[in-house]
Every structure is written in structure tokens, then in C-alpha cells.
Enzyme design. Sequence first.
Site, PDB file in Angstrom:
ATOM      1  N   ASP A 139       0.816  -1.234   0.000  1.00 58.00           N
ATOM      2  CA  ASP A 139       0.000   0.000   0.000  1.00 58.00           C
ATOM      3  C   ASP A 139       0.840   1.270   0.000  1.00 58.00           C
ATOM      4  O   ASP A 139       0.521   2.243  -0.680  1.00 58.00           O
ATOM      5  CB  ASP A 139      -0.862   0.075   1.273  1.00 58.00           C
ATOM      6  CG  ASP A 139      -1.985  -0.928   1.287  1.00 58.00           C
ATOM      7  OD1 ASP A 139      -2.240  -1.571   0.251  1.00 58.00           O
ATOM      8  OD2 ASP A 139      -2.624  -1.076   2.356  1.00 58.00           O
ATOM      9  N   HIS A 140       1.905   1.263   0.814  1.00 64.63           N
ATOM     10  CA  HIS A 140       2.583   2.544   1.036  1.00 64.63           C
ATOM     11  C   HIS A 140       3.585   2.901  -0.051  1.00 64.63           C
ATOM     12  O   HIS A 140       4.101   4.018  -0.072  1.00 64.63           O
ATOM     13  CB  HIS A 140       3.147   2.605   2.455  1.00 64.63           C
ATOM     14  CG  HIS A 140       2.011   2.557   3.438  1.00 64.63           C
ATOM     15  ND1 HIS A 140       1.015   3.511   3.447  1.00 64.63           N
ATOM     16  CD2 HIS A 140       1.643   1.618   4.354  1.00 64.63           C
ATOM     17  CE1 HIS A 140       0.109   3.189   4.357  1.00 64.63           C
ATOM     18  NE2 HIS A 140       0.468   2.048   4.917  1.00 64.63           N
ATOM     19  N   ARG A 152       2.624  12.642  -5.332  1.00 63.00           N
ATOM     20  CA  ARG A 152       2.952  13.483  -6.482  1.00 63.00           C
ATOM     21  C   ARG A 152       2.074  13.212  -7.700  1.00 63.00           C
ATOM     22  O   ARG A 152       2.197  13.894  -8.711  1.00 63.00           O
ATOM     23  CB  ARG A 152       4.417  13.224  -6.891  1.00 63.00           C
ATOM     24  CG  ARG A 152       5.414  13.952  -6.037  1.00 63.00           C
ATOM     25  CD  ARG A 152       5.348  15.448  -6.335  1.00 63.00           C
ATOM     26  NE  ARG A 152       6.107  16.204  -5.369  1.00 63.00           N
ATOM     27  CZ  ARG A 152       7.370  16.583  -5.548  1.00 63.00           C
ATOM     28  NH1 ARG A 152       8.022  16.255  -6.634  1.00 63.00           N
ATOM     29  NH2 ARG A 152       7.978  17.292  -4.617  1.00 63.00           N
ATOM     30  N   HIS A 202      -4.698  -3.015   0.243  1.00 59.30           N
ATOM     31  CA  HIS A 202      -5.967  -2.537   0.821  1.00 59.30           C
ATOM     32  C   HIS A 202      -6.538  -1.468  -0.103  1.00 59.30           C
ATOM     33  O   HIS A 202      -5.974  -0.379  -0.215  1.00 59.30           O
ATOM     34  CB  HIS A 202      -5.673  -1.975   2.223  1.00 59.30           C
ATOM     35  CG  HIS A 202      -6.888  -1.517   2.965  1.00 59.30           C
ATOM     36  ND1 HIS A 202      -6.822  -1.030   4.251  1.00 59.30           N
ATOM     37  CD2 HIS A 202      -8.197  -1.463   2.632  1.00 59.30           C
ATOM     38  CE1 HIS A 202      -8.025  -0.704   4.666  1.00 59.30           C
ATOM     39  NE2 HIS A 202      -8.885  -0.953   3.695  1.00 59.30           N
ATOM     40  N   ARG A 213      -8.901   1.139  -0.320  1.00 58.18           N
ATOM     41  CA  ARG A 213      -9.748   1.899   0.608  1.00 58.18           C
ATOM     42  C   ARG A 213     -10.803   2.662  -0.164  1.00 58.18           C
ATOM     43  O   ARG A 213     -10.621   3.011  -1.336  1.00 58.18           O
ATOM     44  CB  ARG A 213      -8.897   2.893   1.417  1.00 58.18           C
ATOM     45  CG  ARG A 213      -7.975   2.228   2.418  1.00 58.18           C
ATOM     46  CD  ARG A 213      -7.303   3.274   3.298  1.00 58.18           C
ATOM     47  NE  ARG A 213      -8.180   3.724   4.352  1.00 58.18           N
ATOM     48  CZ  ARG A 213      -8.092   3.363   5.631  1.00 58.18           C
ATOM     49  NH1 ARG A 213      -7.130   2.567   6.022  1.00 58.18           N
ATOM     50  NH2 ARG A 213      -8.936   3.814   6.520  1.00 58.18           N
ATOM     51  N   ARG A 269      -6.857   6.288  -1.019  1.00 58.24           N
ATOM     52  CA  ARG A 269      -5.710   7.121  -0.624  1.00 58.24           C
ATOM     53  C   ARG A 269      -4.380   6.488  -1.008  1.00 58.24           C
ATOM     54  O   ARG A 269      -3.388   7.169  -1.102  1.00 58.24           O
ATOM     55  CB  ARG A 269      -5.747   7.431   0.873  1.00 58.24           C
ATOM     56  CG  ARG A 269      -5.476   6.241   1.742  1.00 58.24           C
ATOM     57  CD  ARG A 269      -5.419   6.625   3.204  1.00 58.24           C
ATOM     58  NE  ARG A 269      -6.723   6.973   3.723  1.00 58.24           N
ATOM     59  CZ  ARG A 269      -7.020   6.955   5.026  1.00 58.24           C
ATOM     60  NH1 ARG A 269      -6.086   6.643   5.908  1.00 58.24           N
ATOM     61  NH2 ARG A 269      -8.217   7.244   5.444  1.00 58.24           N
ATOM     62  N   HIS A 270      -4.343   5.160  -1.175  1.00 58.37           N
ATOM     63  CA  HIS A 270      -3.090   4.562  -1.673  1.00 58.37           C
ATOM     64  C   HIS A 270      -3.362   3.678  -2.893  1.00 58.37           C
ATOM     65  O   HIS A 270      -3.238   4.133  -4.019  1.00 58.37           O
ATOM     66  CB  HIS A 270      -2.259   3.871  -0.571  1.00 58.37           C
ATOM     67  CG  HIS A 270      -3.017   3.164   0.513  1.00 58.37           C
ATOM     68  ND1 HIS A 270      -3.867   2.132   0.257  1.00 58.37           N
ATOM     69  CD2 HIS A 270      -3.016   3.343   1.864  1.00 58.37           C
ATOM     70  CE1 HIS A 270      -4.364   1.703   1.409  1.00 58.37           C
ATOM     71  NE2 HIS A 270      -3.888   2.417   2.401  1.00 58.37           N
ATOM     72  N   GLU A 316      -7.506  -6.581   0.913  1.00 60.48           N
ATOM     73  CA  GLU A 316      -8.153  -6.075   2.137  1.00 60.48           C
ATOM     74  C   GLU A 316      -9.199  -5.055   1.731  1.00 60.48           C
ATOM     75  O   GLU A 316      -8.920  -4.172   0.905  1.00 60.48           O
ATOM     76  CB  GLU A 316      -7.130  -5.391   3.037  1.00 60.48           C
ATOM     77  CG  GLU A 316      -6.076  -6.322   3.576  1.00 60.48           C
ATOM     78  CD  GLU A 316      -5.035  -5.580   4.397  1.00 60.48           C
ATOM     79  OE1 GLU A 316      -4.142  -6.254   4.932  1.00 60.48           O
ATOM     80  OE2 GLU A 316      -5.099  -4.339   4.498  1.00 60.48           O
ATOM     81  N   HIS A 357      -0.254  -6.039  11.567  1.00 59.43           N
ATOM     82  CA  HIS A 357      -0.427  -4.616  11.823  1.00 59.43           C
ATOM     83  C   HIS A 357       0.662  -4.095  12.758  1.00 59.43           C
ATOM     84  O   HIS A 357       0.761  -4.517  13.906  1.00 59.43           O
ATOM     85  CB  HIS A 357      -1.802  -4.233  12.398  1.00 59.43           C
ATOM     86  CG  HIS A 357      -2.157  -2.808  12.037  1.00 59.43           C
ATOM     87  ND1 HIS A 357      -1.647  -1.739  12.715  1.00 59.43           N
ATOM     88  CD2 HIS A 357      -2.894  -2.295  11.029  1.00 59.43           C
ATOM     89  CE1 HIS A 357      -2.076  -0.624  12.134  1.00 59.43           C
ATOM     90  NE2 HIS A 357      -2.833  -0.940  11.103  1.00 59.43           N
ATOM     91  N   GLY A 358       1.485  -3.214  12.182  1.00 61.07           N
ATOM     92  CA  GLY A 358       2.514  -2.542  12.975  1.00 61.07           C
ATOM     93  C   GLY A 358       3.755  -3.366  13.239  1.00 61.07           C
ATOM     94  O   GLY A 358       4.641  -2.920  13.974  1.00 61.07           O
ATOM     95  N   GLY A 368       3.445  -4.444   6.157  1.00 60.31           N
ATOM     96  CA  GLY A 368       3.586  -3.447   5.106  1.00 60.31           C
ATOM     97  C   GLY A 368       4.397  -2.230   5.470  1.00 60.31           C
ATOM     98  O   GLY A 368       5.528  -2.052   5.020  1.00 60.31           O
ATOM     99  N   HIS A 369       3.840  -1.378   6.308  1.00 61.99           N
ATOM    100  CA  HIS A 369       4.388  -0.036   6.526  1.00 61.99           C
ATOM    101  C   HIS A 369       5.871  -0.064   6.889  1.00 61.99           C
ATOM    102  O   HIS A 369       6.692   0.660   6.321  1.00 61.99           O
ATOM    103  CB  HIS A 369       3.569   0.677   7.618  1.00 61.99           C
ATOM    104  CG  HIS A 369       4.013   2.075   7.862  1.00 61.99           C
ATOM    105  ND1 HIS A 369       4.913   2.408   8.862  1.00 61.99           N
ATOM    106  CD2 HIS A 369       3.719   3.234   7.231  1.00 61.99           C
ATOM    107  CE1 HIS A 369       5.135   3.703   8.829  1.00 61.99           C
ATOM    108  NE2 HIS A 369       4.420   4.233   7.858  1.00 61.99           N
TER     109      HIS A 369
HETATM  110  N1  PXP Z   1      -3.176  -6.723   8.110  1.00 64.57           N
HETATM  111  C1  PXP Z   1      -4.256  -5.948   7.909  1.00 64.57           C
HETATM  112  C2  PXP Z   1      -5.601  -6.578   7.919  1.00 64.57           C
HETATM  113  C3  PXP Z   1      -4.127  -4.560   7.664  1.00 64.57           C
HETATM  114  O1  PXP Z   1      -5.215  -3.807   7.487  1.00 64.57           O
HETATM  115  C4  PXP Z   1      -2.831  -4.010   7.606  1.00 64.57           C
HETATM  116  C5  PXP Z   1      -2.660  -2.562   7.302  1.00 64.57           C
HETATM  117  O2  PXP Z   1      -3.178  -2.276   6.048  1.00 64.57           O
HETATM  118  C6  PXP Z   1      -1.739  -4.868   7.777  1.00 64.57           C
HETATM  119  C7  PXP Z   1      -1.934  -6.211   8.053  1.00 64.57           C
HETATM  120  C8  PXP Z   1      -0.320  -4.383   7.685  1.00 64.57           C
HETATM  121  O3  PXP Z   1      -0.064  -3.441   8.666  1.00 64.57           O
HETATM  122  P1  PXP Z   1       1.297  -2.610   8.601  1.00 64.57           P
HETATM  123  O4  PXP Z   1       1.264  -1.820   7.331  1.00 64.57           O
HETATM  124  O5  PXP Z   1       1.251  -1.787   9.833  1.00 64.57           O
HETATM  125  O6  PXP Z   1       2.407  -3.616   8.582  1.00 64.57           O
END
Ligand code: PXP
Length: 251
Positions: A16-17, A25, A50, A52, A56-57, A77, A201-202, A223-224
Site C-alpha cells: 500500500d505505502h 505526487r 488494501h 480503501r 488514498r493509496h 483487504e 499490523h505494525g 507493510g508499513h
Molecule cells: N493486516 C491488515 C488486515 C491490515 O489492514 C494491515 C494494514 O493495512 C496490515 C496487516 C499491515 O499493517 P502494517 O502496514 O502496519 O504492517
Amino acid sequence: MSRPLPSSVRLGVNIDHVATIRNARGGAHPDPVRAARQASESGADGITAHLREDRRHITDSDIDRLMAEIDLPLNLEMAATPEMLEIALRHKPHAVCLVPEKREERTTEGGLDVAAGHNHIAPYVRQLGEAGCRVSLFIEPDPVQIAVAEAMGAAVVELHTGAYCEAALEGDAAKQQRLLERMIEASQIAHERGLEVHAGHGLTYDTVKPIAAIAEIAELNIGHFLIGEAIFRGLRESVETMRGLILEARS
Ligand code: PXP
């Protein structure tokens, strides 16, 4: 008889990121599909994106291209909305993970409350499952949420690791340990109920190993941190290092 444990942990790389940076840009650079290709070459087992509501991404055309150009399974997602359901049924990705979505949030801040939202969410699980998608519900590591996910017929639960990672950022080791134990118990409960267990997540290099060591977990979606770390060491090394830590944790 208890069910066999997963033999390894798959790594789903969320791209995503890469799209976040591109969209800052406009234009086409950096290309999230190129990132997906490189993640694949670096040991990712799947690609997560994802779509959304506010785009946004990741955009609709990114999803078209990920489906057409990438060999790895796509985990889409999405929020449980009619628009997203139509898109998912058109593409039929390998997996669909239903997530909560609020326009004003910066990221997916908590799990989907499948207990409170049962009547709304259950038809999405049914239709996506009938279309052949592996349906996952992104929930808090909570026994009630897990029981409802099973009753709805989901194949997978993805347990939200946000609170555990947040405790690590706060430097609160006792809280982190408590939240890790909650993840372990929830993973066991979900596995016993016949659900495949994912988590994410995170997660970072500092927080991934205790989660990857949970024997019931079959997949991590990250991801992030990986995309951020790619700025310093390149995406290939960023993914390979994460892959290595996951392997170490499980060996
Ligand atoms: N799993 C799910 C269901 C998510 O929504 C996300 C964030 O989009 C992630 C995993 C990954 O999270 P992160 O980008 O913080 O690693």
C-alpha cells in the site's frame, strides 16, 4: 484429535505505502506492482493490498494490474461495502480480508467487531466464500470475536497485532508481554475452532519474532515498516531480513 499445526509461516507483503508515495505526487512512480514483483523475488509468499474507499493509496487500476501481472496470491483487504464486494467478485482474488474502515483514521486502528456487526458482515463472508475467495476477518485477539468468525463460516482470522506493537513502542515490556499472551491464547482458540490464523499490523524487526513463534500462526501480513525500511536498505533486503527473522523464530 487436534488439527495439525502449520509447518511454516507465510509472509504477505503489503505494498500500500509504495502507492502512498506515488500518490503524493501523482504519476506512476514508484509503482506498487514493481514493488510486488520485487517482494516476490525476495521471498514473499503473497501480496496484500488494501483498496480503501477513499483510494488514498492503492487504486482500482493497481488491483487490475496486481491480478494480471503478479504470480503470487493476492490478499485483497477491503471494507464490507457493496462497492468493494462488486470489485472483489469481479476479480476473485485468492483471499479477501474484511477490515473496518473509517475515513478519518490514519490506518486500520482496531479489529472488525464481527460480534456487533454480524448481520451486516455475514452475507459478505458467504458471497465471497461462494465465489471461491478465502475469506479472512481482521479481528482483535478476542475469544468472542473468534467464535463469531467461526460461526459466520470464515476460513481465516487475522489477529490485530496493533496493541502489542504499540506497547513495544511505548517501551512497556509488561504490557507487551500481556498482549503477547493474549495473542497466543487467541491463536490457540482460533486454531482449535478450525480457523487458519494470520496476524498483522505494525510489525517490525523488533516485534515480529515473538508473534512468528506462535505455532498456530500460518501467515503474517506486513507493510508499513517494510516499505519504510526499503528507503534505507532497498526493498529486497528489507523483505529478506524480515523473512529471515520469521524463519529464525519458527525454527
Ligand atoms: N493486516 C491488515 C488486515 C491490515 O489492514 C494491515 C494494514 O493495512 C496490515 C496487516 C499491515 O499493517 P502494517 O502496514 O502496519 O504492517
